[in-house]
Scaffold this motif. Structure first.
Motif, PDB file in Angstrom:
ATOM      1  N   LEU A  24       0.831  -1.213   0.000  1.00 46.27           N
ATOM      2  CA  LEU A  24       0.000   0.000   0.000  1.00 46.27           C
ATOM      3  C   LEU A  24       0.863   1.260   0.000  1.00 46.27           C
ATOM      4  O   LEU A  24       1.784   1.382   0.814  1.00 46.27           O
ATOM      5  CB  LEU A  24      -0.886   0.036   1.251  1.00 46.27           C
ATOM      6  CG  LEU A  24      -1.861  -1.128   1.460  1.00 46.27           C
ATOM      7  CD1 LEU A  24      -2.716  -0.870   2.705  1.00 46.27           C
ATOM      8  CD2 LEU A  24      -2.757  -1.327   0.245  1.00 46.27           C
ATOM      9  N   VAL A  25       0.544   2.186  -0.880  1.00 41.86           N
ATOM     10  CA  VAL A  25       1.250   3.469  -0.939  1.00 41.86           C
ATOM     11  C   VAL A  25       0.219   4.601  -0.946  1.00 41.86           C
ATOM     12  O   VAL A  25      -0.683   4.622  -1.783  1.00 41.86           O
ATOM     13  CB  VAL A  25       2.130   3.565  -2.211  1.00 41.86           C
ATOM     14  CG1 VAL A  25       2.730   4.958  -2.354  1.00 41.86           C
ATOM     15  CG2 VAL A  25       3.229   2.494  -2.193  1.00 41.86           C
ATOM     16  N   ALA A  26       0.353   5.514   0.007  1.00 45.29           N
ATOM     17  CA  ALA A  26      -0.499   6.708  -0.005  1.00 45.29           C
ATOM     18  C   ALA A  26       0.162   7.745  -0.906  1.00 45.29           C
ATOM     19  O   ALA A  26       1.374   7.957  -0.835  1.00 45.29           O
ATOM     20  CB  ALA A  26      -0.669   7.257   1.407  1.00 45.29           C
ATOM     21  N   PHE A  27      -0.640   8.374  -1.763  1.00 44.97           N
ATOM     22  CA  PHE A  27      -0.080   9.327  -2.729  1.00 44.97           C
ATOM     23  C   PHE A  27      -1.012  10.527  -2.888  1.00 44.97           C
ATOM     24  O   PHE A  27      -2.222  10.425  -2.670  1.00 44.97           O
ATOM     25  CB  PHE A  27       0.182   8.634  -4.078  1.00 44.97           C
ATOM     26  CG  PHE A  27      -1.057   8.116  -4.768  1.00 44.97           C
ATOM     27  CD1 PHE A  27      -1.549   6.854  -4.478  1.00 44.97           C
ATOM     28  CD2 PHE A  27      -1.739   8.901  -5.698  1.00 44.97           C
ATOM     29  CE1 PHE A  27      -2.700   6.377  -5.109  1.00 44.97           C
ATOM     30  CE2 PHE A  27      -2.882   8.425  -6.347  1.00 44.97           C
ATOM     31  CZ  PHE A  27      -3.361   7.149  -6.037  1.00 44.97           C
ATOM     32  N   PRO A  28      -0.442  11.668  -3.288  1.00 45.02           N
ATOM     33  CA  PRO A  28      -1.264  12.872  -3.454  1.00 45.02           C
ATOM     34  C   PRO A  28      -2.048  12.837  -4.765  1.00 45.02           C
ATOM     35  O   PRO A  28      -1.556  12.329  -5.769  1.00 45.02           O
ATOM     36  CB  PRO A  28      -0.226  13.993  -3.498  1.00 45.02           C
ATOM     37  CG  PRO A  28       0.999  13.346  -4.066  1.00 45.02           C
ATOM     38  CD  PRO A  28       0.985  11.923  -3.574  1.00 45.02           C
ATOM     39  N   THR A  29      -3.263  13.348  -4.731  1.00 49.74           N
ATOM     40  CA  THR A  29      -3.975  13.688  -5.964  1.00 49.74           C
ATOM     41  C   THR A  29      -4.388  15.151  -5.804  1.00 49.74           C
ATOM     42  O   THR A  29      -4.172  15.749  -4.748  1.00 49.74           O
ATOM     43  CB  THR A  29      -5.229  12.818  -6.224  1.00 49.74           C
ATOM     44  OG1 THR A  29      -6.323  13.322  -5.465  1.00 49.74           O
ATOM     45  CG2 THR A  29      -4.978  11.343  -5.910  1.00 49.74           C
ATOM     46  N   GLU A  30      -4.994  15.711  -6.830  1.00 49.61           N
ATOM     47  CA  GLU A  30      -5.428  17.112  -6.731  1.00 49.61           C
ATOM     48  C   GLU A  30      -6.596  17.285  -5.769  1.00 49.61           C
ATOM     49  O   GLU A  30      -6.847  18.387  -5.289  1.00 49.61           O
ATOM     50  CB  GLU A  30      -5.767  17.670  -8.122  1.00 49.61           C
ATOM     51  CG  GLU A  30      -7.132  17.268  -8.675  1.00 49.61           C
ATOM     52  CD  GLU A  30      -7.137  15.871  -9.293  1.00 49.61           C
ATOM     53  OE1 GLU A  30      -6.338  15.000  -8.870  1.00 49.61           O
ATOM     54  OE2 GLU A  30      -7.964  15.642 -10.205  1.00 49.61           O
ATOM     55  N   THR A  31      -7.328  16.184  -5.467  1.00 47.04           N
ATOM     56  CA  THR A  31      -8.497  16.299  -4.577  1.00 47.04           C
ATOM     57  C   THR A  31      -8.097  16.068  -3.126  1.00 47.04           C
ATOM     58  O   THR A  31      -8.132  16.985  -2.309  1.00 47.04           O
ATOM     59  CB  THR A  31      -9.590  15.302  -4.990  1.00 47.04           C
ATOM     60  OG1 THR A  31      -9.061  13.968  -4.945  1.00 47.04           O
ATOM     61  CG2 THR A  31     -10.130  15.616  -6.380  1.00 47.04           C
ATOM     62  N   VAL A  32      -7.775  14.813  -2.822  1.00 53.71           N
ATOM     63  CA  VAL A  32      -7.328  14.411  -1.487  1.00 53.71           C
ATOM     64  C   VAL A  32      -6.264  13.334  -1.680  1.00 53.71           C
ATOM     65  O   VAL A  32      -6.066  12.856  -2.796  1.00 53.71           O
ATOM     66  CB  VAL A  32      -8.499  13.851  -0.629  1.00 53.71           C
ATOM     67  CG1 VAL A  32      -9.605  14.893  -0.455  1.00 53.71           C
ATOM     68  CG2 VAL A  32      -9.069  12.565  -1.217  1.00 53.71           C
ATOM     69  N   TYR A  33      -5.572  12.945  -0.613  1.00 50.41           N
ATOM     70  CA  TYR A  33      -4.597  11.854  -0.729  1.00 50.41           C
ATOM     71  C   TYR A  33      -5.331  10.525  -0.878  1.00 50.41           C
ATOM     72  O   TYR A  33      -6.368  10.297  -0.244  1.00 50.41           O
ATOM     73  CB  TYR A  33      -3.681  11.801   0.501  1.00 50.41           C
ATOM     74  CG  TYR A  33      -2.492  12.737   0.382  1.00 50.41           C
ATOM     75  CD1 TYR A  33      -2.667  14.115   0.468  1.00 50.41           C
ATOM     76  CD2 TYR A  33      -1.206  12.250   0.162  1.00 50.41           C
ATOM     77  CE1 TYR A  33      -1.587  14.977   0.338  1.00 50.41           C
ATOM     78  CE2 TYR A  33      -0.112  13.101   0.039  1.00 50.41           C
ATOM     79  CZ  TYR A  33      -0.306  14.465   0.115  1.00 50.41           C
ATOM     80  OH  TYR A  33       0.755  15.309  -0.024  1.00 50.41           O
ATOM     81  N   MET A 164       4.130   3.115   2.565  1.00 54.72           N
ATOM     82  CA  MET A 164       4.873   4.329   2.204  1.00 54.72           C
ATOM     83  C   MET A 164       3.897   5.469   1.963  1.00 54.72           C
ATOM     84  O   MET A 164       2.795   5.243   1.463  1.00 54.72           O
ATOM     85  CB  MET A 164       5.697   4.075   0.933  1.00 54.72           C
ATOM     86  CG  MET A 164       6.573   5.225   0.511  1.00 54.72           C
ATOM     87  SD  MET A 164       7.646   4.733  -0.878  1.00 54.72           S
ATOM     88  CE  MET A 164       8.374   6.324  -1.283  1.00 54.72           C
ATOM     89  N   ILE A 165       4.315   6.677   2.349  1.00 55.73           N
ATOM     90  CA  ILE A 165       3.518   7.872   2.050  1.00 55.73           C
ATOM     91  C   ILE A 165       4.335   8.769   1.134  1.00 55.73           C
ATOM     92  O   ILE A 165       5.437   9.184   1.490  1.00 55.73           O
ATOM     93  CB  ILE A 165       3.139   8.636   3.344  1.00 55.73           C
ATOM     94  CG1 ILE A 165       2.291   7.746   4.274  1.00 55.73           C
ATOM     95  CG2 ILE A 165       2.388   9.921   3.002  1.00 55.73           C
ATOM     96  CD1 ILE A 165       2.040   8.353   5.650  1.00 55.73           C
ATOM     97  N   VAL A 166       3.821   9.042  -0.036  1.00 53.96           N
ATOM     98  CA  VAL A 166       4.489   9.963  -0.957  1.00 53.96           C
ATOM     99  C   VAL A 166       3.925  11.356  -0.681  1.00 53.96           C
ATOM    100  O   VAL A 166       2.713  11.570  -0.747  1.00 53.96           O
ATOM    101  CB  VAL A 166       4.216   9.556  -2.424  1.00 53.96           C
ATOM    102  CG1 VAL A 166       4.842  10.568  -3.377  1.00 53.96           C
ATOM    103  CG2 VAL A 166       4.731   8.154  -2.710  1.00 53.96           C
ATOM    104  N   ASP A 167       4.821  12.279  -0.373  1.00 52.16           N
ATOM    105  CA  ASP A 167       4.399  13.624   0.009  1.00 52.16           C
ATOM    106  C   ASP A 167       4.404  14.558  -1.197  1.00 52.16           C
ATOM    107  O   ASP A 167       5.458  14.814  -1.772  1.00 52.16           O
ATOM    108  CB  ASP A 167       5.336  14.155   1.105  1.00 52.16           C
ATOM    109  CG  ASP A 167       4.816  15.445   1.737  1.00 52.16           C
ATOM    110  OD1 ASP A 167       3.992  16.142   1.106  1.00 52.16           O
ATOM    111  OD2 ASP A 167       5.230  15.743   2.874  1.00 52.16           O
TER     112      ASP A 167
END
Ligand code: TXA
Ligand code: MG
Length: 317
Positions: A24-33, A164-167
């Motif tokens: 699992l990887v959290a990533f940014p989008t233009e709306t929410v992560y 992982m969290i991509v900032d």
């Protein structure tokens, strides 16, 4: 788990490798992560539900980097999809379409349809391209909590549950995408967002409003819309402050006495971009109440009004 302020190409490569390996990887989008996993890997998708503590009756949005990739998960591509994709992709619009058989039931909560969108965030797009697979991703928060608009929000909500969290900094739009179903006999607006109903109708003609009711525990035309969502822990009410003590007041035009007075932008785009960030911040203060001035009843405010109304619905915790 890693969080960095600057995302390097090396980090994106590592994130893509984790995704390909079923992590699992959290990533940014233009709306929410988003909390992403390989949408074609049922085990990986199951981990999303575990990490969120979310029932599997809520389908997930599949994020792709091209229309070609969208057509790989959607079994049909009507003219309405073509028109909306041309006009609004990449962007905060999710299209619900009949799904292809190989899209796992875990992604669609057993529905015969799949929600798909091309996000408008360079990091999200690059990550999907590097991973080479569509990414199933709900908002990167525990079930019923506020959606995250910064990497810190993700870390506070999911902590070690994500690999992982991509900032990518703060999200520009700030609230979730508009969801439109093109899978039935007529287009249906399943979730309002910053691309409004009128803007969609300008491209494809009349769009009906979804009926929000669904039997408890069943997959739903607009799943996720029937539950308390987008809510801070602190009690939230729309109206005027009753007392000054331990209260925050979010206002756009009519300031009133409150311990924390927060002037919000008096236009929907700015308001949406600031909303979750503001609620996340106020939520850390352990106030008795967050009171929000009602926003106008006009269509441009539909999405903001929808999120405020949902945040104000209280069920016992
Ligand atoms: O902006 C967004 O949409 C964010 C970012 C990460 O892309 N994602 C997001 O995901 O808000 P989530 O899981 O919190 O909300 C997904 C919503 C569901 O509540 C549901 O209403 C709709 O998308 N959805 C997804 N697949 C669907 C389907 N097959 N049929 C009907 N609705 C669907
Ligand atoms: Mg969500």
């Amino acid at each position: 788990m890693t969080t960095r302020t600057l995302t390097t190409n090396e980090q994106l490569q590592r994130a893509a490798a984790l995704l390909r390996a079923g992590r699992l990887v959290a990533f940014p989008t233009e709306t929410v992560y988003g909390l992403g996993a390989n949408a074609l890997d049922a085990d990986a998708v199951r981990r999303i539900y575990e990490a969120k503590g979310r029932p599997s009756t809520s389908p997930l949005i599949v994020h792709v980097s091209s229309v070609e990739m969208a057509k790989q998960v959607a079994a049909s591509w009507p003219d309405t999809a073509e028109k909306l994709a041309r006009r609004y992709w990449p962007g905060p619009l999710t299209l619900v379409l009949p799904k292809r058989d190989f899209v796992p039931d875990e992604v669609t909560a057993g529905l015969g349809t799949v929600g798909v969108r091309i996000p408008e965030h360079p990091i999200a797009l690059e990550l999907i391209r590097l991973a080479g697979v569509p990414l199933a991703a709900p908002s990167a928060n525990r079930f019923t909590q506020l959606s995250p608009t910064t990497a810190d929000h993700v870390r506070a909500s999911l902590a070690e549950r994500v690999d992982m969290i991509v900032d990518g900094g703060a999200c520009r739009v700030g609230i979730e995408s508009t969801v439109v179903s093109l899978a039935g006999s007529e287009p249906l607006l399943l979730r309002p967002g910053m691309i409004g109903r009128e803007q969609i109708e300008a491209e494809i003609g009349p769009v009906a409003l979804a009926d929000a009711a669904a039997p408890e525990g069943q997959a739903h035309a607009s799943p996720g819309q029937h539950e308390k969502h987008y809510a801070p822990r602190t009690r939230l009410r729309i109206g005027a402050p009753a007392t000054r003590e331990r209260t925050a007041f979010l206002y756009i035009a009519n300031e009133a006495e409150a311990e924390h007075r927060v002037r919000m932008p008096n236009e929907p785009k700015g308001y949406a971009a600031a909303l979750y960030e503001t609620l996340h911040r106020l939520d850390t203060l352990a106030l008795d109440e967050i009171v929000v001035e009602q926003v106008p009843e006009t269509p441009e405010w539909d999405a903001v009004r929808d999120r405020l109304t949902r945040a104000a619905v209280r069920t016992p915790r």
